[in-house]
Scaffold this motif. Structure first.
Motif, PDB file in Angstrom:
ATOM      1  N   THR A 179       0.822  -1.208   0.000  1.00 23.40           N
ATOM      2  CA  THR A 179       0.000   0.000   0.000  1.00 23.40           C
ATOM      3  C   THR A 179       0.856   1.258   0.000  1.00 23.40           C
ATOM      4  OG1 THR A 179      -1.723  -1.191   1.224  1.00 23.40           O
ATOM      5  CG2 THR A 179      -1.869   1.200   1.193  1.00 23.40           C
ATOM      6  N   SER A 230       2.549   1.676  -3.331  1.00 27.20           N
ATOM      7  CA  SER A 230       1.594   2.151  -4.340  1.00 27.20           C
ATOM      8  C   SER A 230       1.424   3.663  -4.254  1.00 27.20           C
ATOM      9  CB  SER A 230       0.239   1.456  -4.155  1.00 27.20           C
ATOM     10  OG  SER A 230       0.352   0.059  -4.340  1.00 27.20           O
ATOM     11  N   ALA A 231       1.395   4.190  -3.017  1.00 27.49           N
ATOM     12  CA  ALA A 231       1.301   5.639  -2.839  1.00 27.49           C
ATOM     13  C   ALA A 231       2.555   6.331  -3.381  1.00 27.49           C
ATOM     14  CB  ALA A 231       1.103   5.968  -1.358  1.00 27.49           C
ATOM     15  N   ALA A 250       2.294   6.415  -7.136  1.00 23.85           N
ATOM     16  CA  ALA A 250       1.336   7.425  -7.599  1.00 23.85           C
ATOM     17  C   ALA A 250       1.937   8.823  -7.569  1.00 23.85           C
ATOM     18  CB  ALA A 250       0.072   7.367  -6.742  1.00 23.85           C
ATOM     19  N   HIS A 302      -1.386   7.914 -13.031  1.00 25.45           N
ATOM     20  CA  HIS A 302      -1.268   7.922 -11.565  1.00 25.45           C
ATOM     21  C   HIS A 302      -2.483   7.276 -10.903  1.00 25.45           C
ATOM     22  CE1 HIS A 302       1.203  11.266 -13.080  1.00 25.45           C
ATOM     23  NE2 HIS A 302       1.989  11.059 -12.043  1.00 25.45           N
ATOM     24  N   SER A 303      -3.644   7.387 -11.549  1.00 24.55           N
ATOM     25  CA  SER A 303      -4.881   6.891 -10.946  1.00 24.55           C
ATOM     26  C   SER A 303      -4.848   5.371 -10.735  1.00 24.55           C
ATOM     27  CB  SER A 303      -6.086   7.270 -11.814  1.00 24.55           C
ATOM     28  OG  SER A 303      -5.994   6.692 -13.115  1.00 24.55           O
ATOM     29  N   TYR A 342      -3.460   4.892  -7.381  1.00 22.68           N
ATOM     30  CA  TYR A 342      -4.394   5.318  -6.331  1.00 22.68           C
ATOM     31  C   TYR A 342      -5.456   4.240  -6.083  1.00 22.68           C
ATOM     32  CZ  TYR A 342      -2.462  10.047  -6.306  1.00 22.68           C
ATOM     33  OH  TYR A 342      -1.628  11.131  -6.168  1.00 22.68           O
ATOM     34  N   VAL A 356      -3.868   1.820  -3.873  1.00 23.30           N
ATOM     35  CA  VAL A 356      -3.811   2.316  -2.497  1.00 23.30           C
ATOM     36  C   VAL A 356      -5.134   2.061  -1.779  1.00 23.30           C
ATOM     37  CG1 VAL A 356      -3.642   4.395  -1.067  1.00 23.30           C
ATOM     38  CG2 VAL A 356      -2.061   4.066  -2.970  1.00 23.30           C
TER      39      VAL A 356
END
Length: 459
Positions: A85, A88-89, A92, A163-164, A167, A170
């Motif tokens: 997680t 992943s942030a 992004a 980038h989405s 997210y 995340v």
């Protein structure tokens, strides 16, 4: 089906984590052109956005499997969710291509933690009579990620930017982490749980795997072949080291003294080697020789993972009642036939026939995958669930590496230094033909290992 709230929560959490990894893999492939434009990356740097994730996953699968058996699978699963997680942030919010590659490496490590321990947690929390069913559901979530990735990834990339995609990861990661901490209980202390970790073997294994993967991305250069040769030597040394230890990270005797386990893993390695490059080949074929757009090509290719997702739970449940080797053997044979059929594709092949072959191939993989995983996890005792899951996942990674190395060889032989876009269609089709024939022949060996492995003992 009378499962407790805890069991359902475990199944949901593991399935979400399985979905996340493959969803990102399939969706990011669609987003690569946007990422390339965003950071101005060259081809090699761009490829490492995918390779970094693969390398990290392969490096940590086996060590985490052993560590899970020693220190507990649940705590490592939770740690993996947190790492995935957070990474992943970081992906992004990456300000540069280098940052994104590093974040993808960390994300791959987190994925290795959850993938390895997730299967072990499932097997430990469900009775043997439901083992094939829950593994089938988990496998289906993997294929659902593969199936939905191109469509959802293409839509999100076009509408909100690449980038989405991270997210979304995340959000799913936070949801899985909350469920995991709420419903996954601490690991019970097992006798003999204080065994030492084999750090020397771990180092040699990681070094060998990195050299093998990095080298495969540089063939046909001499440097690439030398790196791959060094990687193979290190992996052989790793086998020798592990075979001489009392408490190894990789128990070689599981292969040499457990035919059911060894043959099932060899069958998995062969299957992933033979089938992992299908999407890579066909995505180029459909856009180059058939003239389809990326979205249209994705609509054709989706036929295969959809069949995997739909039928894996069904076949997994049947493998609890009927010996898994029969399903796995049938599935491997179907995959072989499908690969041979793909070798006959031409620029005039109707799209309907291509979809039909992909449906057949997806069914074959569904018949093979869940029963094969059921056999692997049923062939060891509870104290080795983590390691067995790690080895099985490693077979997938190794198969992908070997499969793409074979593709690279044919591309180098037929194309030289030219780009795919400037290659004549007939030369491309020749390379694809011999690639699929090679994969089909490799797949035939998997039929032997699938059928001769023996039967699972029902308790």
């Amino acid at each position: 089906m009378s499962w407790s709230k805890k069991q359902l929560s475990i199944l949901i959490t593991v399935s979400i984590s399985s979905f996340m990894g493959t969803f990102l893999v399939s969706s990011i492939n669609i987003a690569l052109p946007a990422i390339e434009k965003s950071f101005g990356l060259n081809a090699i740097s761009l490829s490492w956005i995918i390779t970094a994730f693969l390398v990290a996953t392969g490096m940590f699968l086996l060590p985490v499997g052993k560590l899970g058996d020693v220190s507990g699978n649940v705590r490592l699963f939770k740690l993996g969710l947190i790492i995935f997680t957070l990474a992943s942030a970081l992906c992004a919010g990456s300000p540069s291509g280098t940052w994104l590659i590093v974040a993808r490496f960390v994300q791959g490590a987190g994925s290795a933690f959850t993938n390895t321990t997730g299967q072990a947690i499932l097997v430990a929390n469900f009775p043997a009579r439901n083992r094939g069913q829950v593994i089938g559901i988990s496998v289906a979530s993997v294929y659902t990620g593969l199936a939905t990735g191109p469509f959802i990834g293409g839509f999100l990339t076009q509408s909100l930017g690449w980038h989405s995609l991270f997210y979304v990861a995340v959000v799913l990661g936070i949801l899985s982490t909350i469920i995991a901490f709420a419903f996954l209980e601490k690991d019970a202390n097992e006798p003999g749980g204080k065994k030492k970790i084999d750090f020397r073997g771990t180092f040699v294994f990681m070094l060998g795997l990195v050299a093998l993967v990095y080298g495969s991305s540089h063939i046909p250069s001499v440097f690439g072949w030398m790196l791959m040769a060094f990687g193979i030597m290190m992996l052989i040394l790793f086998w020798i080291i592990e075979s001489r230890l009392a408490n190894p990270m990789f128990e070689t005797h599981l292969f040499t003294h457990n035919k059911l386990f060894g043959f099932s893993n060899l069958a998995a390695l062969i299957n992933y080697t033979a089938t992992s490059a299908i999407v890579f080949f066909l995505s180029l074929y459909l856009q180059k020789t058939q003239g389809l757009s990326p979205r249209e090509a994705g609509a054709v290719i989706i036929a295969q993972p959809v069949m995997m997702a739909l039928f894996s739970p069904v076949v997994g449940r049947l493998s609890d009642k009927i010996q898994p080797r029969y399903f796995a053997t049938l599935g491997m044979a179907m995959c072989s036939v499908g690969l041979f059929a793909m070798s006959f594709f031409t620029s005039a092949t109707p799209l309907g026939l291509i979809v039909l072959v992909l449906v057949w191939e997806g069914l074959g993989f569904a018949f093979f995958s869940s029963p094969n995983m059921n056999t692997i996890m049923s062939s060891v005792d509870k104290s080795r669930y983590g390691q067995a899951s790690g080895i099985a996942s490693s077979m997938r990674i190794f198969g992908q590496i070997v499969g793409m190395t074979i593709v690279t060889f044919f591309f180098a032989f037929y194309f030289g230094d030219r780009a795919v876009t400037v290659i004549e269609d007939n030369i491309f089709l020749t390379a694809m033909k011999w690639g699929f024939i090679t994969f089909a022949l490799i797949s035939l060996a998997g039929i032997y290992f699938s059928f001769t492995r023996g039967n699972v003992e029902r308790k």
